[in-house]
Motif scaffolding. Structure first.
Motif, PDB file in Angstrom:
ATOM      1  N   GLY A 280       1.228  -1.471  -0.172  1.00 29.41           N
ATOM      2  CA  GLY A 280      -0.103  -0.104  -0.010  1.00 29.41           C
ATOM      3  C   GLY A 280       0.887   1.469   0.007  1.00 29.41           C
ATOM      4  N   HIS A 281       2.376   0.926  -0.052  1.00 33.39           N
ATOM      5  CA  HIS A 281       3.156   2.356  -0.013  1.00 33.39           C
ATOM      6  C   HIS A 281       2.900   3.809  -1.145  1.00 33.39           C
ATOM      7  N   GLY A 282       2.850   4.142  -0.001  1.00 28.54           N
ATOM      8  CA  GLY A 282       2.133   5.881  -0.695  1.00 28.54           C
ATOM      9  C   GLY A 282       0.622   6.190  -1.134  1.00 28.54           C
ATOM     10  N   TYR A 283      -0.409   5.137  -0.197  1.00 32.22           N
ATOM     11  CA  TYR A 283      -1.027   5.373   0.056  1.00 32.22           C
ATOM     12  C   TYR A 283      -1.857   5.456   1.091  1.00 32.22           C
ATOM     13  N   GLN A 284      -2.217   6.263   2.302  1.00 32.59           N
ATOM     14  CA  GLN A 284      -2.375   6.393   3.879  1.00 32.59           C
ATOM     15  C   GLN A 284      -3.723   4.894   4.100  1.00 32.59           C
ATOM     16  N   PRO A 285      -4.595   5.095   3.311  1.00 30.24           N
ATOM     17  CA  PRO A 285      -5.820   4.263   4.105  1.00 30.24           C
ATOM     18  C   PRO A 285      -5.214   2.897   3.763  1.00 30.24           C
ATOM     19  N   ALA A 286      -3.853   2.685   2.560  1.00 26.79           N
ATOM     20  CA  ALA A 286      -3.640   1.368   1.913  1.00 26.79           C
ATOM     21  C   ALA A 286      -2.593   0.975   3.173  1.00 26.79           C
ATOM     22  N   GLU A 287      -1.971   1.772   3.128  1.00 25.67           N
ATOM     23  CA  GLU A 287      -0.730   1.524   3.914  1.00 25.67           C
ATOM     24  C   GLU A 287      -1.164   0.945   5.517  1.00 25.67           C
ATOM     25  N   ASN A 288      -2.418   1.563   6.212  1.00 22.48           N
ATOM     26  CA  ASN A 288      -2.925   1.407   7.800  1.00 22.48           C
ATOM     27  C   ASN A 288      -3.981   0.238   6.896  1.00 22.48           C
ATOM     28  N   GLN A 289      -4.129  -0.546   6.110  1.00 23.61           N
ATOM     29  CA  GLN A 289      -5.746  -1.463   6.551  1.00 23.61           C
ATOM     30  C   GLN A 289      -4.530  -2.253   4.951  1.00 23.61           C
ATOM     31  N   PRO A 290      -2.943  -2.867   4.632  1.00 23.84           N
ATOM     32  CA  PRO A 290      -3.119  -3.221   3.365  1.00 23.84           C
ATOM     33  C   PRO A 290      -4.542  -4.697   2.942  1.00 23.84           C
TER      34      PRO A 290
END
Ligand SMILES: Cc1ncc(C[n+]2csc(CCOP(=O)(O)OP(=O)(O)O)c2C)c(N)n1
Length: 625
Positions: A280-290
């Motif tokens: 999810g690198h570079g997009y906060q929601p995806a980094e938080n909840q991959p």
């Protein structure tokens, strides 16, 4: 910049200073497209720098880059001439969400099911050698895919063969949810090897404080870090298998990746490069909840919220909830999953019943034989695995479960068309591998009520059973739900006297609509919902066959080996006329697309079914008169 990149050659010409902006552009393109079409977001955001580096160092289509599973191929597609069509990702007749050799010469091998890339790479290497060719073969395999047994078979073979090939282990610590297993722990150990980290910190801080010579020394130390690390961080696993190990390397540092790839390109031996990336690198929601953004339906980029939440009941969640209730009184129930606890609806069990759910990783064969062992020991294991992924455990189901008549219950989710994931993910072969298995009871519920009943029946039996269902239940009326109650008997959903349409599972919805269309044309078609397929409900079937009205079958399944052919065999053995027509998928692989489009492509939607029945019935009437 993306507009100007048509091939890896264009990428190679770019100034290294531009690459960071290019990575940003790629992330934004992927984010926009996946937010509209849905898809595998987090995995792709994690391999942007890796894919850029690979394409700057290697030269496909001559060099072969194989992405394991293939769900992380979006960046590769954008950089290998598919930018123009990228907005059609996963759409009907658009570009596929997986590598697809028919789509582009840059895709060397079909993918979709995990853990195959190292085997395919070894095969390409052997072909290369025997045909006296010269190209590089690279497998990109995630730590999740690395839990699959085929990877070990391939590493074992490749390491001893000494074939020059590169395996890039893309370690983000995640499968779809958190990764499982000992190798995953080993990779974590390699990643955070304490000794090395402490030494690195210590040396850097000492050098920083030495006046004059400190800074140049620090620079020299930074350059030599890789070599020094190797003194402290010893890979045992890959080296023991015959691979030369490089890593761990920061997978978001494009320059470092390029440097390592350029170096290993010249080596004539099997190499493993262990890279660390963030899903999810570079997009906060995806980094938080991959896990949530691993495979995501259309969503709003700003908030990360899913655009349309389905109001349909999920079969998987219903099964998980029902089994949780049952497990309170039946201590023998235990669940086995293969890296799909979320997808199969069993995520709750991890919190509520952690001792009785076993996620073995992407290891379907192991999952099934392990379930057989659990049953042998006295448990009532429930193996929740997608229809398509269970294909690879055919032998284990047949020999280890059925031959010993062990009470393992298979919950086979995503039966039928999977939609935008395409050919590798459709569950169109389940019946053809279940029906020939002696002692296997097979159910295809049309609604959640039938599903829970089927579970109850299956758990009362002393042998194997399989229940196949798609992701969600159709919207049934209350009246229809009342008719669909019995899972053991075939239920009449619509009365009729001219002909009978026997439908399997949720496609009963199309059968009911076909009934309406035919009624408008004066054809009275009786519609059955057939849940228990094996053994056939002969108490309902025999009187119907004796009536002598034309019989049709309808299923979201491959024709050969499906319900229709099974019924035809029964008719032949018992001297009844065979069904007039079997509505099923003809002998082909079905591409990706929306389920409605695929039903119509295969002639299985209500309109097509009604039109064919009308034509066949009229032909019959004409013949009779
Ligand atoms: C045989 C099989 N089982 C399950 C899956 C479903 N699946 C798709 S991707 C994935 C996780 C892969 O994790 P990893 O290889 O680490 O890649 P990441 O998404 O983390 O980059 C799983 C379980 C599959 N594609 N094939």
């Amino acid at each position: 910049m993306l507009e100007r990149i048509h091939s890896p050659e264009d990428l190679k010409k770019m100034d290294p200073g531009q690459l960071e902006s290019l990575a940003g552009e790629i992330r934004s393109e992927i984010l926009q497209t996946v937010s509209r079409n849905g898809g595998h977001l987090a995995s792709n955001l994690g391999v942007v720098e890796l894919t850029i580096a690979l394409l700057r160092v290697f030269s496909p289509p001559e060099d072969k880059i194989l992405f394991d599973v293939g769900h992380q191929c979006y960046v590769y597609k954008l950089l290998t001439g598919r930018y123009d069509r990228f907005s059609t990702l996963r759409e009907w007749q658009g570009i596929s969400g997986f590598p697809q050799p028919q789509e582009s010469e840059y895709d060397p091998f079909t993918a979709g099911h995990a853990s195959t890339s190292i085997s395919a790479a070894v095969g390409l290497c052997r072909s290369r050698d025997l045909l006296h060719q010269d190209y590089h073969v690279i497998s990109v395999v995630g730590d999740g895919a690395l839990t699959g047994g085929m990877c070990y078979e391939a590493l074992n073979d490749a390491g001893s063969s000494k074939e020059p090939m590169i395996v890039i282990v893309n370690d983000n610590g995640m499968s779809i949810s958190g990764n499982t297993g000992a190798l995953s722990k080993y990779l974590t150990y390699m990643r955070v090897s304490k000794g090395w980290i402490n030494i690195k910190k210590g040396i850097s801080s000492v050098l920083e404080h030495i006046p004059l010579v400190g800074q140049p020394m620090l620079k020299a130390f930074t350059g030599a870090k890789d070599h020094i690390r190797n003194i402290f961080v010893h890979d045992k696993y890959f080296s023991a298998l015959g691979f030369r190990y490089f890593g761990p390397i920061d997978g978001h540092n494009e320059a470092a990746l390029e440097k390592t790839l350029t170096r290993v390109r010249t080596l004539r031996e099997p190499v493993v490069i262990h890279i660390i990336t963030q899903k999810g690198h570079g997009y906060q929601p995806a980094e938080n909840q991959p896990d949530v953004y691993h495979g995501i339906p259309p969503f709003y980029v700003e908030s990360g919220a899913v655009r349309r939440l389905s109001s349909k009941k999920s079969f998987g969640h219903e099964a998980a909830r029902h089994l949780l209730d049952k497990s309170e009184t039946d201590q023998r129930i235990a669940v086995v999953c293969a890296a799909m606890t979320d997808g199969t609806g069993f995520a709750d069990w991890k919190q509520r019943c952690p001792d009785r759910i076993f996620d073995v990783g992407i290891a379907e064969e192991h999952a099934v034989t392990m379930a057989a062992g659990m049953a042998k020991g006295g448990l009532r294991p429930v193996a929740a695995i997608y229809d398509t992924f269970l294909q690879r455990a055919y032998d284990q189901m047949l020999v280890d479960v059925c031959q010993q008549k062990l009470p393992v219950l298979f919950l086979m989710d995503r039966a039928g068309f999977s939609g935008p994931d395409g050919a590798t993910h459709h569950g169109l072969f389940g019946l053809s591998y279940l029906l020939p298995m002696p002692d296997m009871r097979v159910y295809c519920p049309a609604c959640a009520g039938q599903l829970t009943e089927a579970i109850d029946y299956a758990l009362r039996q002393d042998g194997p059973a399989a229940i196949r269902y798609p992701r969600s239940e159709p919207h049934w009326t209350e009246a229809d739900e009342a008719l669909l109650r019995d899972a053991e008997r075939w239920n009449v959903l619509r009365e009729g006297s001219d002909c009978a349409l026997l439908s399997v599972g949720t496609i009963a919805e199309e059968a009911v609509q076909a009934h309406g269309l035919l009624a408008g044309e004066g054809i009275s078609c009786r519609v059955y919902s057939c849940c228990r397929i094996k053994p056939l409900d002969t108490e309902t079937l025999e009187p119907l066959l004796k009536e002598g009205i034309p019989v049709f079958t309808l299923e979201e399944h491959q024709k050969t080996g499906g319900f229709g052919t099974y019924l035809t065999l029964y008719c032949q053995q018992h001297h009844f006329p065979a069904p007039v027509h079997l509505f099923a998928v003809e002998d082909r692989f079905v591409p990706h697309g929306d389920r409605r489009e695929l039903l119509s492509l295969c002639g299985l939607d209500a309109a097509a079914v009604a039109a064919s029945i009308r034509r066949l019935m009229n032909g019959k009437t004409e013949n009779h008169t």
